[in-house]
Design an enzyme around this catalytic site. Structure first.
Site, PDB file in Angstrom:
ATOM      1  N   GLY A  13       0.836  -1.210   0.000  1.00 55.83           N
ATOM      2  CA  GLY A  13       0.000   0.000   0.000  1.00 55.83           C
ATOM      3  C   GLY A  13       0.864   1.250   0.000  1.00 55.83           C
ATOM      4  N   ARG A  74       1.159  -5.276  -5.300  1.00 52.62           N
ATOM      5  CA  ARG A  74       1.449  -6.482  -4.529  1.00 52.62           C
ATOM      6  C   ARG A  74       1.608  -7.586  -5.567  1.00 52.62           C
ATOM      7  NH1 ARG A  74      -3.046  -3.852  -1.242  1.00 52.62           N
ATOM      8  NH2 ARG A  74      -1.984  -3.042   0.582  1.00 52.62           N
ATOM      9  N   ASP A 105       5.687  -5.062   5.938  1.00 48.61           N
ATOM     10  CA  ASP A 105       6.158  -6.425   6.251  1.00 48.61           C
ATOM     11  C   ASP A 105       6.278  -7.343   5.039  1.00 48.61           C
ATOM     12  OD1 ASP A 105       6.628  -6.314   8.878  1.00 48.61           O
ATOM     13  OD2 ASP A 105       4.724  -7.203   9.523  1.00 48.61           O
ATOM     14  N   THR A 127       4.495   2.644   5.469  1.00 50.66           N
ATOM     15  CA  THR A 127       3.086   2.244   5.563  1.00 50.66           C
ATOM     16  C   THR A 127       2.405   3.169   6.567  1.00 50.66           C
ATOM     17  OG1 THR A 127       1.562   0.598   6.481  1.00 50.66           O
ATOM     18  CG2 THR A 127       3.843   0.371   7.150  1.00 50.66           C
ATOM     19  N   ASP A 129       0.214   2.309   8.552  1.00 52.03           N
ATOM     20  CA  ASP A 129      -0.319   1.539   9.681  1.00 52.03           C
ATOM     21  C   ASP A 129       0.522   1.570  10.959  1.00 52.03           C
ATOM     22  OD1 ASP A 129      -2.345   0.821   7.944  1.00 52.03           O
ATOM     23  OD2 ASP A 129      -1.407  -1.072   7.374  1.00 52.03           O
ATOM     24  N   ASP A 131       2.730  -0.547  11.758  1.00 55.76           N
ATOM     25  CA  ASP A 131       2.607  -1.924  12.255  1.00 55.76           C
ATOM     26  C   ASP A 131       3.871  -2.754  12.045  1.00 55.76           C
ATOM     27  OD1 ASP A 131       2.511  -2.059   9.512  1.00 55.76           O
ATOM     28  OD2 ASP A 131       0.788  -3.405   9.417  1.00 55.76           O
ATOM     29  N   ARG A 173      -5.145  -1.725   9.339  1.00 51.03           N
ATOM     30  CA  ARG A 173      -5.113  -3.189   9.208  1.00 51.03           C
ATOM     31  C   ARG A 173      -5.324  -3.812  10.602  1.00 51.03           C
ATOM     32  NH1 ARG A 173      -3.236  -5.671   4.457  1.00 51.03           N
ATOM     33  NH2 ARG A 173      -2.160  -3.796   3.819  1.00 51.03           N
TER      34      ARG A 173
HETATM   35  O1  F6P Z   1      -1.553  -0.986   4.749  1.00 52.05           O
HETATM   36  C1  F6P Z   1      -2.196   0.206   4.432  1.00 52.05           C
HETATM   37  C2  F6P Z   1      -3.682  -0.003   4.301  1.00 52.05           C
HETATM   38  O2  F6P Z   1      -4.275   1.232   3.963  1.00 52.05           O
HETATM   39  C3  F6P Z   1      -4.367  -0.600   5.531  1.00 52.05           C
HETATM   40  O3  F6P Z   1      -4.606   0.350   6.548  1.00 52.05           O
HETATM   41  C4  F6P Z   1      -5.611  -1.173   4.921  1.00 52.05           C
HETATM   42  O4  F6P Z   1      -6.050  -2.276   5.671  1.00 52.05           O
HETATM   43  C5  F6P Z   1      -5.153  -1.619   3.556  1.00 52.05           C
HETATM   44  O5  F6P Z   1      -3.952  -0.934   3.278  1.00 52.05           O
HETATM   45  C6  F6P Z   1      -6.132  -1.340   2.455  1.00 52.05           C
HETATM   46  O6  F6P Z   1      -5.636  -1.915   1.304  1.00 52.05           O
HETATM   47  P1  F6P Z   1      -6.190  -1.604  -0.176  1.00 52.05           P
HETATM   48  O7  F6P Z   1      -5.694  -0.251  -0.568  1.00 52.05           O
HETATM   49  O8  F6P Z   1      -5.622  -2.691  -1.000  1.00 52.05           O
HETATM   50  O9  F6P Z   1      -7.671  -1.610  -0.066  1.00 52.05           O
END
Ligand code: F6P
Length: 322
Positions: A13, A74, A105, A127, A129, A131, A173
């Site tokens: 992300g 990804r 990660d 990120t 998050d 995390d 997340r």
């Molecule tokens: O890791 C960043 C994040 O925005 C998280 O907070 C969230 O769960 C996820 O990515 C959303 O992913 P996507 O943009 O693929 O919907």
């Protein structure tokens, strides 16, 4: 003698500050005499050899921009032993002697695997998050929190005007850090995070009623994405208390926007430090903020650590949010 090349990619992300990091890698890399290669769309770009040269001016006017000019993705193919081998072969064909991987990660697992194939990689935690267990801070976290805070402040204006309860979901997340800190910063009556199981009667209704008893007539409940279920929560609050309630998912607005000074500076420092490591031929490392300093750790070791939640700060939030 041909120039040695290092490369940079963004993966997973996107996060505000990724551009600042790749700008620093480019500028520090060129200063150290490297040719710097940008890889588009994460590990996919390595598999497809979708690369281009990054010059000093290629990274002008991006330190202030959210997103990533390298694009991100990804990659499923890269997540297989054959994919990793193919990516390592691409590096050798392109003359890449080291890669800076900006991501979370999942991206670091890729960096570890590629380092195992003889291509030194250094990870930069990017990120929103926060995390990454080994680091007190991830690039993008501060900007995302400030965005969430601004949005919740606006929601609070309307909640106050209508004597309502607003239930707001923030991203993260499985990590509750964005919820915890924005909840404190916006005076939320309750903050629900995945790290702390909650009881609806005590931790939501009880807190609303306690605040009501001391004169509060509008309420903000901040809920981490890892807890979820905010439509039902808003419905149940209204049903049990009679307070009109609304649910708002902030969503991807938190991922965009111009990075804060903190994100720009940490990203810049990390970008430069990553180049220092690659210059010494050191790979399989991830950069982290620990006690206010930027340090580097073995990726395998970093990935084995367990993320620590700040329970003390959570307790403080409970005490003062009434
Ligand atoms: O890791 C960043 C994040 O925005 C998280 O907070 C969230 O769960 C996820 O990515 C959303 O992913 P996507 O943009 O693929 O919907």
């Amino acid at each position: 003698m041909s120039e040695r090349a290092i490369a940079v990619l963004t993966s997973g992300g996107d996060a505000p500050g990724m551009n600042a990091a790749l700008r620093a890698v480019t500028r520090a890399g060129i200063a150290e005499g490297f040719r710097v290669i940008g890889i588009r769309r994460g590990y996919n770009g390595l598999l497809n050899k979708d690369v281009f040269d990054l010059k000093l001016r290629s990274v002008s006017n991006i330190i202030n921009r959210g997103g990533t000019v390298l694009y991100t993705a990804r990659s499923e193919e890269f997540n297989t032993p054959a994919g990793v081998k193919k990516a390592a072969d691409s590096c050798r064909e392109l003359g890449i002697c080291g890669i800076v991987v900006i991501g979370g990660d999942g991206s670091f697992r890729g960096a570890r695997d590629l380092s195992g194939q003889g291509i030194p990689c250094v990870g930069i935690p990017g990120t929103i998050d926060n995390d990454i267990a080994c680091s007190d801070y991830t690039v993008g976290f501060d900007t995302a929190m400030n965005t969430a805070m601004e949005m919740i402040d606006k929601i609070r204006d309307t909640a106050q005007s209508h004597d309502r309860c607003s239930v707001v979901e923030v991203m993260g997340r499985r990590c509750g850090d964005i919820a915890l800190q924005t909840g404190i910063a916006t005076g939320a009556t309750a903050i629900l995070v995945p790290e702390v199981p909650y009881d609806f009667e005590k931790d939501v209704l009880g807190r609303i009623r306690a605040a009501q008893s001391v004169g509060k007539s509008h309420f903000v409940i901040v809920v981490a994405e890892g807890v979820g279920g905010i439509d039902k929560l808003a419905h149940d609050i209204e049903e049990c208390t009679g307070i009109e309630s609304r649910a708002t998912v902030l969503g991807h607005v938190q991922r965009g926007g111009s990075p804060t000074i903190r994100d720009r500076v940490v990203a810049s420092e990390m970008g430069s430090k990553a180049v220092d490591l690659l210059k010494q031929g050191i790979g399989n490392r991830v950069l982290a903020v620990q006690n206010g300093k930027i340090v580097d750790l073995d990726i395998t070791e970093a990935l084995s650590l367990e993320r620590k939640f700040d329970y003390e700060l959570y307790k403080t939030a409970l005490k003062i949010s009434i």
